[in-house]
Design a protein around this motif. Structure first.
Motif, PDB file in Angstrom:
ATOM      1  N   ASP A  81       9.325  -3.380   8.402  1.00 16.08           N
ATOM      2  CA  ASP A  81       8.393  -3.768   7.344  1.00 16.08           C
ATOM      3  C   ASP A  81       6.957  -3.598   7.836  1.00 16.08           C
ATOM      4  OD1 ASP A  81       6.370  -5.718   6.526  1.00 16.08           O
ATOM      5  OD2 ASP A  81       7.841  -6.676   5.230  1.00 16.08           O
ATOM      6  N   ASP A  82       6.664  -4.155   9.011  1.00 16.02           N
ATOM      7  CA  ASP A  82       5.304  -4.265   9.553  1.00 16.02           C
ATOM      8  C   ASP A  82       5.127  -3.314  10.726  1.00 16.02           C
ATOM      9  OD1 ASP A  82       2.795  -5.179  10.313  1.00 16.02           O
ATOM     10  OD2 ASP A  82       3.491  -7.126  11.015  1.00 16.02           O
ATOM     11  N   ASN A  83       4.713  -2.063  10.542  1.00 10.64           N
ATOM     12  CA  ASN A  83       4.239  -1.527   9.282  1.00 10.64           C
ATOM     13  C   ASN A  83       4.804  -0.132   9.051  1.00 10.64           C
ATOM     14  OD1 ASN A  83       1.514   0.233   8.344  1.00 10.64           O
ATOM     15  ND2 ASN A  83       2.085  -1.436   6.998  1.00 10.64           N
ATOM     16  N   LYS A  84       5.757   0.271   9.905  1.00 13.63           N
ATOM     17  CA  LYS A  84       6.240   1.661   9.793  1.00 13.63           C
ATOM     18  C   LYS A  84       6.869   1.955   8.436  1.00 13.63           C
ATOM     19  CE  LYS A  84       6.781   2.375  14.762  1.00 13.63           C
ATOM     20  NZ  LYS A  84       7.718   2.324  15.901  1.00 13.63           N
ATOM     21  N   GLY A  85       7.753   1.069   7.992  1.00 12.03           N
ATOM     22  CA  GLY A  85       8.405   1.289   6.699  1.00 12.03           C
ATOM     23  C   GLY A  85       7.394   1.419   5.584  1.00 12.03           C
ATOM     24  N   GLN A  86       6.376   0.552   5.618  1.00 12.35           N
ATOM     25  CA  GLN A  86       5.388   0.546   4.538  1.00 12.35           C
ATOM     26  C   GLN A  86       4.421   1.726   4.599  1.00 12.35           C
ATOM     27  OE1 GLN A  86       3.904  -3.119   2.697  1.00 12.35           O
ATOM     28  NE2 GLN A  86       4.586  -4.204   4.515  1.00 12.35           N
ATOM     29  N   ASN A  87       4.053   2.189   5.790  1.00 12.56           N
ATOM     30  CA  ASN A  87       3.120   3.334   5.767  1.00 12.56           C
ATOM     31  C   ASN A  87       3.863   4.662   5.564  1.00 12.56           C
ATOM     32  OD1 ASN A  87       3.575   4.467   8.516  1.00 12.56           O
ATOM     33  ND2 ASN A  87       2.529   2.615   9.235  1.00 12.56           N
ATOM     34  N   PHE A  88       5.139   4.686   5.963  1.00 12.83           N
ATOM     35  CA  PHE A  88       5.921   5.907   5.778  1.00 12.83           C
ATOM     36  C   PHE A  88       6.100   6.247   4.294  1.00 12.83           C
ATOM     37  CE2 PHE A  88       9.786   8.571   6.945  1.00 12.83           C
ATOM     38  CZ  PHE A  88       9.045   9.461   7.712  1.00 12.83           C
ATOM     39  N   VAL A  89       6.139   5.187   3.482  1.00  7.83           N
ATOM     40  CA  VAL A  89       6.209   5.328   2.029  1.00  7.83           C
ATOM     41  C   VAL A  89       5.137   6.302   1.519  1.00  7.83           C
ATOM     42  CG1 VAL A  89       5.477   3.996  -0.019  1.00  7.83           C
ATOM     43  CG2 VAL A  89       7.303   3.115   1.470  1.00  7.83           C
ATOM     44  N   HIS A  90       3.929   6.142   2.030  1.00  9.07           N
ATOM     45  CA  HIS A  90       2.805   6.950   1.515  1.00  9.07           C
ATOM     46  C   HIS A  90       2.867   8.388   2.043  1.00  9.07           C
ATOM     47  CE1 HIS A  90       1.200   3.464  -0.445  1.00  9.07           C
ATOM     48  NE2 HIS A  90       1.292   2.781   0.684  1.00  9.07           N
ATOM     49  N   ILE A  91       3.347   8.529   3.261  1.00  7.28           N
ATOM     50  CA  ILE A  91       3.494   9.891   3.802  1.00  7.28           C
ATOM     51  C   ILE A  91       4.521  10.650   2.954  1.00  7.28           C
ATOM     52  CG2 ILE A  91       4.188  11.257   5.829  1.00  7.28           C
ATOM     53  CD1 ILE A  91       3.170   9.005   7.621  1.00  7.28           C
ATOM     54  N   LYS A  92       5.600   9.969   2.612  1.00  9.76           N
ATOM     55  CA  LYS A  92       6.663  10.623   1.841  1.00  9.76           C
ATOM     56  C   LYS A  92       6.252  10.855   0.384  1.00  9.76           C
ATOM     57  CE  LYS A  92       8.708  11.562   5.120  1.00  9.76           C
ATOM     58  NZ  LYS A  92       8.953  12.954   5.496  1.00  9.76           N
ATOM     59  N   SER A  93       5.420  10.003  -0.143  1.00 13.01           N
ATOM     60  CA  SER A  93       4.961  10.210  -1.527  1.00 13.01           C
ATOM     61  C   SER A  93       4.112  11.478  -1.613  1.00 13.01           C
ATOM     62  CB  SER A  93       4.199   8.974  -2.019  1.00 13.01           C
ATOM     63  OG  SER A  93       2.843   9.223  -2.256  1.00 13.01           O
ATOM     64  N   VAL A  94       3.236  11.638  -0.637  1.00 12.41           N
ATOM     65  CA  VAL A  94       2.391  12.829  -0.600  1.00 12.41           C
ATOM     66  C   VAL A  94       3.255  14.072  -0.391  1.00 12.41           C
ATOM     67  CG1 VAL A  94       0.694  14.015   0.848  1.00 12.41           C
ATOM     68  CG2 VAL A  94       0.265  11.672   0.096  1.00 12.41           C
ATOM     69  N   GLU A  95       4.241  13.940   0.477  1.00 13.22           N
ATOM     70  CA  GLU A  95       5.140  15.074   0.732  1.00 13.22           C
ATOM     71  C   GLU A  95       5.860  15.500  -0.552  1.00 13.22           C
ATOM     72  OE1 GLU A  95       7.745  14.948   4.171  1.00 13.22           O
ATOM     73  OE2 GLU A  95       9.393  15.686   2.940  1.00 13.22           O
ATOM     74  N   ALA A  96       6.401  14.521  -1.263  1.00 12.89           N
ATOM     75  CA  ALA A  96       7.140  14.835  -2.494  1.00 12.89           C
ATOM     76  C   ALA A  96       6.222  15.541  -3.499  1.00 12.89           C
ATOM     77  CB  ALA A  96       7.704  13.555  -3.095  1.00 12.89           C
ATOM     78  N   TYR A  97       5.003  15.042  -3.583  1.00 10.89           N
ATOM     79  CA  TYR A  97       4.022  15.644  -4.499  1.00 10.89           C
ATOM     80  C   TYR A  97       3.736  17.094  -4.116  1.00 10.89           C
ATOM     81  CZ  TYR A  97       1.285  13.773  -8.363  1.00 10.89           C
ATOM     82  OH  TYR A  97       0.830  13.443  -9.589  1.00 10.89           O
ATOM     83  N   LEU A  98       3.415  17.283  -2.847  1.00 11.88           N
ATOM     84  CA  LEU A  98       3.009  18.619  -2.396  1.00 11.88           C
ATOM     85  C   LEU A  98       4.168  19.617  -2.425  1.00 11.88           C
ATOM     86  CD1 LEU A  98       0.556  17.745   0.524  1.00 11.88           C
ATOM     87  CD2 LEU A  98      -0.013  18.923  -1.608  1.00 11.88           C
ATOM     88  N   LYS A  99       5.367  19.139  -2.087  1.00 14.05           N
ATOM     89  CA  LYS A  99       6.510  20.057  -2.040  1.00 14.05           C
ATOM     90  C   LYS A  99       6.934  20.517  -3.433  1.00 14.05           C
ATOM     91  CE  LYS A  99       7.060  20.554   2.258  1.00 14.05           C
ATOM     92  NZ  LYS A  99       7.405  19.686   3.371  1.00 14.05           N
TER      93      LYS A  99
END
Ligand code: BES
Ligand code: MN
Length: 454
Positions: free
Chosen positions: A118-136
């Motif tokens: 939770d604190d904080n890898k899970g929560q920041n990874f969310v944003h990396i993956k959101s950007v990835e999904a968008y760009l891909k």
């Protein structure tokens, strides 16, 4: 949008595997012995940002642990979002209370268990993956995005503070997006609009110049543990008020409106007592539990050592004892002022029979944000859409001292999109993160980029 969401769905398994890889790196920032892992973790984050399609990836060395930066700035005329997070984690002790190796993630009952989940890898990874999904899927983002993921949040972010001051241009943005806080309750989309500040102190009490036999000397020579306990017991009165003179001087009182919004959250004291196995709650008289948790200042002993703590009984009158004490602050208290007041008061409480040393560790300023802001409104719509419920607004009891610096130095509003749960055991054994929050967090982040571009 459909395409992006479909992409997330079909890559869910892979995302989870990557998160596991992230969680396997023991990036404990406070331990010298883990310096290599910290470095490895910064490289991992940089690689993931690159794989996501971000550009100008850079690992900035600091006097402490490295900072990871990346950007995607190909949406001219559109606003810029700076995503902040931290890849460092807290120590794992007491290790024996974990059900699994803290750095070998386990999925159980819809949750992923590991230090940092939770604190904080899970929560920041969310944003990396959101950007990835968008760009891909789309080949572009609806807004400009920058990432800044640091490795020293859990030890006070001292080097990041300097970095922000020296790199205002690089970090220029229209909002700072952070997921490093909690949702009000499972399934309830939440935007946090406040964080408490922090003053962290240590008291060292020294008595005789060596450990003594408590039979021969007890009762005649002051016992540092006894004296320390007396001092601690005098820091709060029976009404739960902190007794340090002038401690409340700068406290901004909760307005009627604020107290009303606390009430509207319909918090259940009995559910809380049940969850944590306590028969009664306590705290500052005249305030509700939620107010005590986030709207009022507090004082807590975080650790106490001294004398014999091994197995069985050994009689001893120890030479030393010490305690670590944190105070959570609310607007407009200042950490340095509180540290001074604390030191003065504690010294005044010490008898001549012992020596006392008071040390100030890191601290941080409290913050309460205005909800009347475009970025916050966009975030509110985004989480509501992802979780399918109306968004609630809460103040967080924990601290993220760097938030005040973002707000002051970059003059940009900060969005606290809390995706953790209060029951996730952060800083504690068996830390975990619900997979549901991971998934819906990615959607929230995607919707946010979209909403904020409008
Ligand atoms: N993610 C937490 C902040 C937090 C705590 C959010 C509790 C929600 C609930 C952050 O990583 C943290 O632990 N901050 C420290 C402060 C820091 C200076 C060590 C804290 O609050 O103790
Ligand atoms: Mn933390």
């Amino acid at each position: 949008m459909k395409e992006i969401l479909k992409y997330v769905k079909s890559n869910k398994k892979e995302y989870l595997e990557e998160l596991k890889e992230y969680l396997r790196i023991p990036s404990i920032s406070t331990l010298e012995s883990n310096k290599k892992d910290i470095e490895k973790c910064s490289k991992f984050v940089a690689t993931k940002l690159k794989d996501a399609g971000m550009e100008k990836i850079e690992i900035f060395p600091t006097d402490g642990h490295p900072l990871v930066y990346a950007e995607w700035m190909k949406a001219p005329g559109k606003p810029t979002v700076l995503v902040y997070g931290h890849y460092d984690v807290q120590p794992v002790d007491p290790l024996e209370l974990w059900s699994n190796d803290p750095f070998e993630p386990v999925i159980k009952g819809g949750k992923i268990y590991a230090r940092g989940a939770d604190d904080n890898k899970g929560q920041n990874f969310v944003h990396i993956k959101s950007v990835e999904a968008y760009l891909k899927t789309k080949g572009e983002l609806p807004v400009n995005v920058k990432f800044l993921i640091e490795g020293e949040e859990e030890i006070g972010s001292a080097n990041l503070e300097k970095f922000i001051k020296n790199n205002k241009k690089l970090l220029k943005c229209d909002t700072v997006l952070i997921s490093d806080t909690s949702m009000y309750a499972p399934g309830i989309p939440t935007i946090n609009y406040g964080l408490r500040g922090l003053t962290y102190m240590e008291i060292e009490v020294t008595g005789p110049n060596r450990d003594l036999h408590s039979g021969s000397f007890g009762g005649g020579i002051a016992n540092p543990i006894n004296e320390l306990a007396k001092i601690i017991s005098k820091l709060q009165d029976k009404n739960g008020k902190i007794t340090i003179p002038e401690f409340y001087k700068d406290v901004k009182v909760l307005t009627k409106k604020e107290r009303e919004s606390y009430k509207q959250l319909n918090f259940s004291d009995s559910a809380l007592m049940k969850e944590y196995g306590v028969k009664e709650l306590q705290g500052e008289k005249g305030y509700s539990t939620l107010e005590r948790f986030s709207g009022r200042p507090t004082l807590d002993c975080n650790g106490i050592v001294g004398g014999f703590t091994g197995e069985g009984a050994k009689t001893v009158l120890p030479s030393k004892a010490s305690a670590k004490i944190s105070m959570r602050l609310v607007p407009n208290q200042k950490p340095e002022v509180i540290a001074k007041l604390f030191t003065k008061y504690v010294k005044s409480l010490a008898p001549k029979s012992v020596k006392i040393n008071v040390i100030a560790h890191h601290g941080g300023l409290p913050i309460v944000m205005s909800l009347d802001d475009k970025a916050i409104e966009a975030a509110s719509r985004a989480v509501s859409k992802a979780f399918g419920k109306e968004t609630v607004y809460t103040r967080e009891g924990g601290s993220i001292p760097i938030v005040v610096e973002f707000s002051k130095q970059l003059k940009a509003p900060v969005v606290l999109m809390g995706l953790g749960l209060e029951t996730d055991n952060i800083h504690s054994p068996n830390e975990h993160f619900p997979l549901k929050n991971f998934e819906l967090g990615i959607l929230s982040s995607i919707y946010f980029l979209d909403e904020f571009s409008k």
